[in-house]
Scaffold this active site. Structure first.
Site, mmCIF file in Angstrom:
data_model
loop_
_atom_site.group_PDB
_atom_site.id
_atom_site.type_symbol
_atom_site.label_atom_id
_atom_site.label_comp_id
_atom_site.label_asym_id
_atom_site.label_seq_id
_atom_site.Cartn_x
_atom_site.Cartn_y
_atom_site.Cartn_z
ATOM 1 N N ASP A 121 0.847 -1.185 0.000
ATOM 2 C CA ASP A 121 0.000 0.000 0.000
ATOM 3 C C ASP A 121 0.889 1.243 0.000
ATOM 4 O OD1 ASP A 121 -2.465 1.287 0.034
ATOM 5 O OD2 ASP A 121 -2.473 1.462 2.202
ATOM 6 N N HIS A 128 -3.624 14.136 0.609
ATOM 7 C CA HIS A 128 -3.871 13.233 1.748
ATOM 8 C C HIS A 128 -2.723 13.297 2.751
ATOM 9 C CE1 HIS A 128 -4.857 9.669 4.082
ATOM 10 N NE2 HIS A 128 -3.692 9.136 3.762
ATOM 11 N N GLU A 194 -10.424 4.147 3.369
ATOM 12 C CA GLU A 194 -9.471 4.847 2.514
ATOM 13 C C GLU A 194 -9.822 4.484 1.075
ATOM 14 O OE1 GLU A 194 -5.361 4.223 3.715
ATOM 15 O OE2 GLU A 194 -5.593 5.754 5.269
ATOM 16 N N GLU A 196 -9.086 4.065 -2.528
ATOM 17 C CA GLU A 196 -7.837 3.877 -3.260
ATOM 18 C C GLU A 196 -8.087 3.174 -4.605
ATOM 19 O OE1 GLU A 196 -4.523 2.241 -1.190
ATOM 20 O OE2 GLU A 196 -5.177 2.971 0.777
ATOM 21 N N ASP A 228 -9.151 0.486 1.763
ATOM 22 C CA ASP A 228 -8.199 0.092 2.804
ATOM 23 C C ASP A 228 -8.778 0.517 4.153
ATOM 24 O OD1 ASP A 228 -5.871 -0.467 4.238
ATOM 25 O OD2 ASP A 228 -5.014 1.498 3.804
ATOM 26 N N ARG A 232 -8.199 3.894 13.043
ATOM 27 C CA ARG A 232 -7.270 5.002 13.299
ATOM 28 C C ARG A 232 -6.731 5.000 14.724
ATOM 29 N NH1 ARG A 232 -5.805 6.151 8.313
ATOM 30 N NH2 ARG A 232 -7.570 6.713 6.996
ATOM 31 N N GLN A 235 -4.138 2.215 14.908
ATOM 32 C CA GLN A 235 -2.985 2.648 14.114
ATOM 33 C C GLN A 235 -2.138 3.690 14.853
ATOM 34 O OE1 GLN A 235 -4.177 4.157 10.271
ATOM 35 N NE2 GLN A 235 -2.122 4.800 9.704
ATOM 36 N N LYS A 248 -4.639 -1.854 10.010
ATOM 37 C CA LYS A 248 -4.976 -2.038 8.594
ATOM 38 C C LYS A 248 -5.232 -3.500 8.229
ATOM 39 C CE LYS A 248 -3.591 2.188 7.142
ATOM 40 N NZ LYS A 248 -4.346 3.070 6.243
ATOM 41 N N THR A 252 -9.068 -5.640 3.759
ATOM 42 C CA THR A 252 -8.939 -4.720 2.637
ATOM 43 C C THR A 252 -9.911 -5.220 1.579
ATOM 44 O OG1 THR A 252 -6.580 -4.451 3.118
ATOM 45 C CG2 THR A 252 -7.335 -3.731 0.946
ATOM 46 N N GLU A 356 -9.796 12.689 7.227
ATOM 47 C CA GLU A 356 -9.646 14.028 6.639
ATOM 48 C C GLU A 356 -10.978 14.774 6.571
ATOM 49 O OE1 GLU A 356 -6.841 13.679 2.975
ATOM 50 O OE2 GLU A 356 -7.526 11.668 3.512
#
Lengths: 408, 408
Positions: A121, A128, A194, A196, A228, A232, A235, A248, A252, A356
């Site tokens: 990844d 970002h 996420e 992607e 993904d 948080r 993490q 993570k 996925t 975000e």
């Protein structure tokens, strides 16, 4: 010829003969027989059966339960198979043979279409990375010093890559707020997405031999959307000094459809101007083919649009990522999958993560079902995307859908 | 019965019938036919042929080119197969059948004996982590705040795990000294080793369902030595914020032999006392079986002993690592491999990396062939290890050998 043949698509159907993504499906009467399928409109063509019906030399690659043999066959085979498929779904003489081999999408089960080898990844969106830096290091530089010199990436867990539609069990783990004396254990309270784009490797490479920028098309078969999922809170506590791990690795999700690179020729676009000179192995200024892809992604939560991240804004291209990933001599295997990293554009409504969009939970977003900072149990997230196709058409990527279910 | 049967081992042979590690081999006359083998002394028993010769019900698991079917068969099968093998190599009545199926080690080629699914690497030695912290963060705390709360780990590249004996092509990459204005590209000038122990997963687990500490033996089949080759200069420039990537992914070498857990029952030992209370899912204070392994590792460069790292000093155990790795619901697959992280003891001569042994190049070590800070082209590194076995015996692990060759 039926007036309502599945091959008579509505004008502008983004899954028309210019697209032809690959997947793997099974039918209700034979749930254990997985078969390679090609999407055309709202139907799936049984690719192996079509190859046999039309006496194709590609039957040995297409009459399989997985995309991997086709992935391993290399670029010449990919091009030839695509030409054959295009003919099968467009040439009137084939229609009588092909029509009986089409299954309505809602009558089939879609599976993960390839065996993932390694999963990597990246972290390639400047918007970002800047947002994340501002959120977590408000007093420092938003970007780390290496960010514009190399595409930052890490290895993820290949065994938990699942197909769109698979539920997401809310992960548990350790978290610790800076003010807490010790970590606590429990279900993640900051479960995020996420948005992607994933790139799927077909042709392997040799250990000790880097892959050059210009060899991107020799190795990469196609694209898929990718979510993904990220815890948080887990993490934040775990990631220093060796990077993301359990935040993570629980899951996925990828689209059930892989769009071949050739379907996206009209979507090629130049990446943003580079602020710093690049080392030769990453310098794509002289490349004939622009390295970006003009993909427009949509993120929906419970049916409401929450963001529209533009993939064209990504600083690092997929070709640069491939060159970087192998510059140390690491080999590629058929089935290697690498994600672009979260796609975020410069505008607030172009951010590809709730981290975000809500500025780490400070600014809730309003949905009809209530405010959200991070995902709640029962929430369903759907990623979709399209790109410009040939002659003013659109090429849709397959959706990635996932619903959050409570912690086990 | 021959007086010099390969089954008549010298007293104290550390590859005696109490050990019986598994590998995969081929012979010069049939180089493409890979076969499961079991090491006994300086010979390899063709396990599938033995199973057929003795009418064993395990022939279907043993007459294979890879360990994966046996790995997937689960703990009851592992125990039963081991009992059968022990009988085959020790009961005199079997000798006439078994002897012709033994191949001298130097007459066979050994291969990577399993297909690696996901590869994870931990960071579980307090001495190693403290040394690394002191070297790279001399003004901060040596250990990060999370270190004693969870076993820190990251995913590595499964596709570049290779068998002992495979040359190591010196990797190239970006590096940047803090005083440099911009990164430079070239062959790594700080190529290092990491002496580790690898744990191989057999029985898979379900997505969304954590594996408990006590279930270690249900999932882990055995152990192997592992050298996590590391380009320290590449790693230093790339690893913030997402962890090691190209500094590690070019190659990881493992022994050709997998030692079954049961062969190491006498080596079980309590891990060091924990300084901080552990969350329940990691708390092994009440576990019936001690979680450590008393393995004595030796590191040789060009035939000279440079370190003897003691695995018994590892802070985090393999059972804790497995519980942590799955506590977020991540599933296990057959063939998952996880490394302990560099093994370093409290003494200077117990450090499992050149980074620590030379204090990041400050203090060269003296070898007969000249001083070394990091590895030079042509250097050959060999890891070996042994553990206490039953009744005063020793159980040897298979060696991990690798020679550095110039950058491609």
């Amino acid at each position: 010829m039926s007036e309502h043949s599945p091959l008579d698509l509505a004008e502008g159907d983004p899954f028309g003969p210019h697209n032809l993504p690959y997947g793997v499906f099974s039918t209700a009467d034979e749930p254990d027989r997985r078969r390679l399928g090609v999407r055309i409109g709202g139907h799936v063509l049984d690719a192996g059966a079509a190859a046999h019906a039309l006496g194709s030399p590609y039957a040995a690659l297409l009459d399989r339960p997985s995309l991997n043999p086709l992935l391993a066959a290399g670029r010449t085979a990919w091009r030839d198979v695509r030409r054959a498929l295009t003919a099968w779904v467009t040439v009137p003489a084939h229609r009588a043979d092909i029509e009986p081999l089409l299954h309505p999408l809602d009558a089939v089960t879609l599976h993960l279409p390839y065996e993932v080898a390694d999963y990597v990844d990246f972290y390639a969106s400047e918007h970002h990375a800047t947002n994340v830096g501002r959120i977590f290091r408000p007093d420092g530089d938003a970007l780390t010093p290496n960010w514009k010199h190399l595409p930052i990436g890490y290895h993820g867990r290949a065994g938990t890559v699942v197909v769109s539609g698979t539920d997401v069990v809310r992960p548990s783990g350790q978290r610790k707020a800076p003010t807490d004396a010790a970590p606590v254990f429990g279900p993640s309270v900051k479960l995020d997405i996420e948005a992607e784009v994933g790139f799927l490797v077909g042709t392997p490479s040799e250990l000790g031999r880097p892959v050059a920028l210009a060899d991107f098309r020799e190795h990469v078969f196609g694209l898929t959307l990718l979510n993904d999922w990220s815890a948080r809170d887990v993490q934040a506590w775990e990631y220093v000094p060796l990077g993301p791990f359990l935040g993570k690795s629980f899951q996925t999700s990828v689209s059930a459809w892989v769009t071949p690179l050739e379907a996206l020729d009209a979507a090629r676009t130049a990446p943003p101007a580079r602020d710093l000179p690049l080392l030769p192995y990453l310098d794509d200024a002289a490349e004939e083919e622009p390295g970006g892809f003009d993909l427009r992604i949509s993120v929906e939560i419970n049916g409401e649009l929450v963001a529209e991240p533009p993939f064209s804004t990504m600083y690092w291209t997929a070709a640069q990522q491939l060159a970087h990933m192998t510059v140390n001599g690491a080999s590629l295997r058929t089935g290697d999958l690498y994600g672009s990293g979260t796609v975020s554009g410069p505008e607030v409504n172009q951010r590809g993560s709730l981290l975000e969009l809500t500025w780490n939970g400070r600014d809730a977003i309003e949905l009809a079902g209530g405010k959200r900072t991070f995902l709640e149990d029962g929430d369903e997230v759907v990623l979709t995307a399209w790109a410009p196709g040939p002659d003013g058409t659109r090429v849709a990527l397959g959706e990635v859908r996932g619903r959050i279910v409570p912690s086990a």
